[in-house]
Design an enzyme around this catalytic site. Sequence first.
Site, PDB file in Angstrom:
ATOM      1  N   ALA A  47       0.734  -1.385  -0.080  1.00  0.00           N
ATOM      2  CA  ALA A  47      -0.020  -0.058  -0.038  1.00  0.00           C
ATOM      3  C   ALA A  47       0.976   1.176   0.072  1.00  0.00           C
ATOM      4  CB  ALA A  47      -0.839   0.009   1.362  1.00  0.00           C
ATOM      5  N   ARG A  87      -2.690   8.638 -10.992  1.00  0.00           N
ATOM      6  CA  ARG A  87      -3.693   8.703 -11.771  1.00  0.00           C
ATOM      7  C   ARG A  87      -5.069   8.948 -11.288  1.00  0.00           C
ATOM      8  NH1 ARG A  87      -2.979   3.092 -15.184  1.00  0.00           N
ATOM      9  NH2 ARG A  87      -1.655   2.312 -13.348  1.00  0.00           N
ATOM     10  N   LYS A 125      -4.469   6.952  -2.373  1.00  0.00           N
ATOM     11  CA  LYS A 125      -5.358   6.038  -3.326  1.00  0.00           C
ATOM     12  C   LYS A 125      -6.008   5.063  -2.452  1.00  0.00           C
ATOM     13  CE  LYS A 125      -3.659   2.642  -5.876  1.00  0.00           C
ATOM     14  NZ  LYS A 125      -3.048   1.929  -6.950  1.00  0.00           N
ATOM     15  N   GLY A 163       9.413   0.746  -6.272  1.00  0.00           N
ATOM     16  CA  GLY A 163       8.759  -0.398  -7.208  1.00  0.00           C
ATOM     17  C   GLY A 163       8.387  -1.259  -5.993  1.00  0.00           C
ATOM     18  N   ASN A 218      -0.922 -10.913 -15.170  1.00  0.00           N
ATOM     19  CA  ASN A 218      -0.662 -11.252 -13.639  1.00  0.00           C
ATOM     20  C   ASN A 218      -1.680 -10.540 -12.875  1.00  0.00           C
ATOM     21  OD1 ASN A 218       0.574 -11.186 -11.295  1.00  0.00           O
ATOM     22  ND2 ASN A 218       2.242  -9.474 -11.726  1.00  0.00           N
ATOM     23  N   ASN A 258     -47.741  14.106  17.449  1.00  0.00           N
ATOM     24  CA  ASN A 258     -48.115  14.444  16.008  1.00  0.00           C
ATOM     25  C   ASN A 258     -47.053  15.695  15.685  1.00  0.00           C
ATOM     26  OD1 ASN A 258     -49.732  13.613  13.412  1.00  0.00           O
ATOM     27  ND2 ASN A 258     -49.613  16.108  13.726  1.00  0.00           N
ATOM     28  N   ASN A 272     -32.140  24.008  17.555  1.00  0.00           N
ATOM     29  CA  ASN A 272     -31.327  22.990  18.677  1.00  0.00           C
ATOM     30  C   ASN A 272     -29.966  23.713  18.756  1.00  0.00           C
ATOM     31  OD1 ASN A 272     -31.011  22.363  16.085  1.00  0.00           O
ATOM     32  ND2 ASN A 272     -29.888  20.582  16.561  1.00  0.00           N
ATOM     33  N   TYR A 273     -29.685  24.690  18.115  1.00  0.00           N
ATOM     34  CA  TYR A 273     -28.106  25.375  17.944  1.00  0.00           C
ATOM     35  C   TYR A 273     -28.543  26.783  18.188  1.00  0.00           C
ATOM     36  CZ  TYR A 273     -23.562  26.223  16.408  1.00  0.00           C
ATOM     37  OH  TYR A 273     -22.255  26.472  16.239  1.00  0.00           O
ATOM     38  N   SER A 278     -48.719  23.249  12.972  1.00  0.00           N
ATOM     39  CA  SER A 278     -47.736  23.658  11.692  1.00  0.00           C
ATOM     40  C   SER A 278     -47.034  24.887  12.104  1.00  0.00           C
ATOM     41  CB  SER A 278     -48.678  23.737  10.421  1.00  0.00           C
ATOM     42  OG  SER A 278     -49.420  22.618   9.999  1.00  0.00           O
TER      43      SER A 278
END
Length: 470
Positions: free
Chosen positions: A9, A15, A22, A85, A199, A385, A394-395, A413
Amino acid sequence: MSVSVIILAAGAGSRMRSACPKVLHQICGKAMLAYSIEEALKISDDVHIVLFFQAAQIQQYITDTFSQHSAHITLHYQNHSKYPGTGGALMDNKDNGDNKDNGGDIQGTMKGDIGDNKEEKSPFAMRYDKVLILNGDMPLITKEALQPLLKSQSPIALGVFELENPTGYGRVIIQEGQITQIIEEKDAQEAIKAIKTINAGVYALDQAILATYLPKLSCHNAQNEYYLTELIALAARDKISIEPIALNPKNFMGVNTQSELASVQDMMLDTLRKKAMDQGVVMHLPHTIYLEAQVCFEGACEIEMGVAIKGKSHIIDSHIKAHTIIEDSTIKDSHIGPLAHIRPKCAITKSHIGNFVEVKASHLDGVKAGHLSYLGDCEISEGSNVGAGVITCNYDGKTKHKTIIGKNVFIGSDTQLVAPLNIASNVLIASGTTMTKDAKEGDLVLSRVRQENKSAGFWHFFKKDIAKDS
């Protein structure tokens, strides 16, 4: 079978065109490196991971994610300036402080210090004589898919498969059933490029093979790197048996570009969706449904088109309607959506959450919230409901506060519930209320400016312009 596992890794993944390492790019909610590590841990209690590019960031991820397996994972740092490599990744990793591309100094490993290996038979002081070499960018790999390699009795077994378009892969030369050479595409002539046997990039070999042939690798090639594949040619010249093991290409697809990442994720999604449907989950237009790897289903579940379920979500006996998003939450005996957003840390039971309702870090039990509401950091009990346009405030700009709502509360509502707030059971909150004080059981809560209707006010405002125009 006792086997040590090495996961490579260390690559830059140029690329991918991304600042993210990656192997930390995500597939279905999990870094692709995690898939390789998880399967390796199913096979072995001696897992070695080789890092270099952005090593500190990757190490932190491994340490955080696999802390419970710390005794079984050893991290190594490739001496890239001396040994670049795939072959170089397995070579001497001491005296490597002059490398600058690792994204920060590594402070240690999950087990011991990097480079602190005392045994001479291999660079990594692996526990077992048999070694399995994997790649960190093969997220579709599985323990089962690796079994043919692990069962081989040859000193070296190499995974191979055939592709109609083998561009980008190393070509495998096989003579009389034995591998004699692997030629990387950048070093291959046209006749070699026509070979379709490639491979797979996974090896099972004796640890003694590594100790013998790693010091003999050279970097005289187009990349000026030490290829692990050269080890195959060196061993073949010494008449060492190298067995080709035919593997399913689906499980060994590598990821090097964003398009390959997307393709592999599609394959992973097919697997996750099929697993869910095999468990009895009903899916409408399943190819439009996004699931992450840790999602769990239980009981009779139905998932409609365009749904995304993420993180460690647990869906139990519930119907998730079209284009709903659920993140890291538990849904039980409920109907959610369409077009709802359940954000992390929610537990919703026996509830109906309708369209354009957003819920965050809340516990809802037996609640109806039909449409157009925000419920954050709250607890709401059965029979309550929530009307359209209701929000929990809340903030306060510094801190999140909770709203606790009892049983059988009717919230009209366009109500604002300014937390912190405690609302007892059996409370009626009138539409348009801005609620800033707690309510006791039986209360009617009403907070409105009295309405005034001024006679002829319309004509006074417009000065009869409308009447003249008409």
